[in-house]
Write an enzyme that holds these catalytic residues in place. Structure first.
Site, short mmCIF file in Angstrom:
data_model
loop_
_atom_site.label_atom_id
_atom_site.label_comp_id
_atom_site.label_asym_id
_atom_site.label_seq_id
_atom_site.Cartn_x
_atom_site.Cartn_y
_atom_site.Cartn_z
N LEU A 29 0.81 -1.22 0.00
CA LEU A 29 0.00 0.00 0.00
C LEU A 29 0.84 1.27 0.00
O LEU A 29 1.99 1.28 0.45
CB LEU A 29 -0.92 -0.01 1.22
CG LEU A 29 -1.86 -1.21 1.35
CD1 LEU A 29 -2.78 -1.03 2.56
CD2 LEU A 29 -2.69 -1.42 0.09
N HIS A 33 -3.80 4.44 -1.80
CA HIS A 33 -4.77 3.50 -1.20
C HIS A 33 -5.39 4.10 0.06
O HIS A 33 -6.59 3.98 0.30
CB HIS A 33 -4.08 2.20 -0.81
CG HIS A 33 -3.54 1.40 -1.95
ND1 HIS A 33 -2.19 1.25 -2.18
CD2 HIS A 33 -4.17 0.71 -2.93
CE1 HIS A 33 -2.01 0.49 -3.24
NE2 HIS A 33 -3.18 0.15 -3.72
N LYS A 149 -6.10 6.57 -11.17
CA LYS A 149 -4.86 6.25 -11.89
C LYS A 149 -5.10 5.08 -12.85
O LYS A 149 -4.63 5.09 -13.97
CB LYS A 149 -3.71 5.92 -10.94
CG LYS A 149 -2.39 5.83 -11.72
CD LYS A 149 -1.23 5.47 -10.88
CE LYS A 149 -1.22 4.03 -10.50
NZ LYS A 149 -0.98 3.11 -11.64
#
Ligand code: PAF
Length: 289
Positions: A29, A33, A149
């Site tokens: 992560l 996130h 993204k």
């Protein structure tokens, strides 16, 4: 934060009656996130149950891709999720997620799943949609957050949720960037020091491409030929700095197809997207126009 590895444990922890905000991840992560976790919390309030999953999904990796090397950083990830306000972490292993070979799979529309990323990574989005559908079935979220993204992934998951009438809202969240502009990604960890120095060029080139499109549009002179020149210049600039671009392109936001001439002149929402390798690592980025 409660951690569950089994489906029975997950179901017991979900209980009933609470709104569930869900963030699906493959672990390793970063702040991107965590922004999804915080956004789920913000939307649901203190009474909502924020659930994250960590599962490295074999189905979405092609032959020769980085499934085996994909970093497994469970303890670190769990600590970050706890800090960000996640209530429940679901971390199944393959025997829980795929107790039998997953012979039933989601077949996303090739018009969207077969272009751009889908062209370079055949079958990738069938693997993504299959695991996301399965996670939605298991977690039963009210809202689920996905980062912009992975723009095409977000669009496909949203379409899937709509077409299967899933009782949830797919929320797209803005890209989180490093101070130098590089979009945060689990795969940034693959970059060598030299590649990391070079990596923000992808964002800069896209930003220049987006600016050129905006300026040409404002001047009423954007046509397919001009757009193709902008795209080719952006791609050539990356190549001249050692990148191997898969695509650098401006598409319609609604379906990721090439804009028609009248749409280029008008106000059709567009997005500039790029994917390119710098050495072995392959980076993605995009900017809405
Ligand atoms: O974006 C990702 O990390 C993955 O594609 C996802 C959505 C967790 C499915 O495995």
């Amino acid at each position: 934060m409660r951690i569950e590895h089994s489906l029975a444990g997950l179901r017991a922890a979900l209980g009933a009656g609470r709104q569930v905000g869900f963030v699906a991840t493959m672990g390793n992560l970063h702040d991107g996130h965590l922004a999804l976790v915080r956004e789920a919390r913000r939307r649901l309030g203190p009474d909502g149950l924020v659930v994250a999953s960590i599962f490295v999904n074999r189905l979405q990796f092609g032959a020769g891709e980085d499934f085996d090397e994909y970093p497994r950083t469970f303890e670190r990830d769990a600590g970050m999720l706890r800090e960000a306000g996640c209530n429940l972490l679901f971390a199944p292993d393959e025997a829980v997620m795929y107790p039998q070979p997953q012979t039933f799979q989601i077949a996303p529309d090739p018009a969207l799943a077969g272009i751009l990323e889908g062209e370079v990574r055949p079958g990738h989005f069938a693997g993504v949609c299959t695991v996301v559908m399965k996670l939605f079935t298991m977690v039963q979220p009210t809202i689920s957050m996905f980062g912009k993204k992975d723009y095409q992934q977000l669009m496909l998951v949203r379409q899937m949720a709509q077409q299967f009438a899933l009782p949830l809202t797919v929320v797209g969240c803005e890209i989180v960037r490093e101070p130098d502009g590089l979009a945060m990604s689990s795969r940034n960890g693959y970059l060598t020091a030299d590649q990391r120095t070079e990596a923000p060029r992808l964002y800069r080139v896209l930003a220049e491409l987006a600016d050129a499109v905006r300026a040409a549009r404002a001047g009423g002179r954007l046509d397919p030929g001009e757009l193709a020149r902008f795209e080719a210049d952006a791609s050539a600039l990356l190549s001249s700095h050692g990148w191997a671009p898969d695509y650098v392109t401006v598409r319609r936001r609604r379906d990721l197809l090439a804009p028609e001439p009248d749409e280029l002149r008008g106000s059709e929402p567009l997005v500039a997207l790029a994917a390119a390798k710098i050495g072995t690592p392959r980076l993605l980025d995009n900017i809405e126009i």
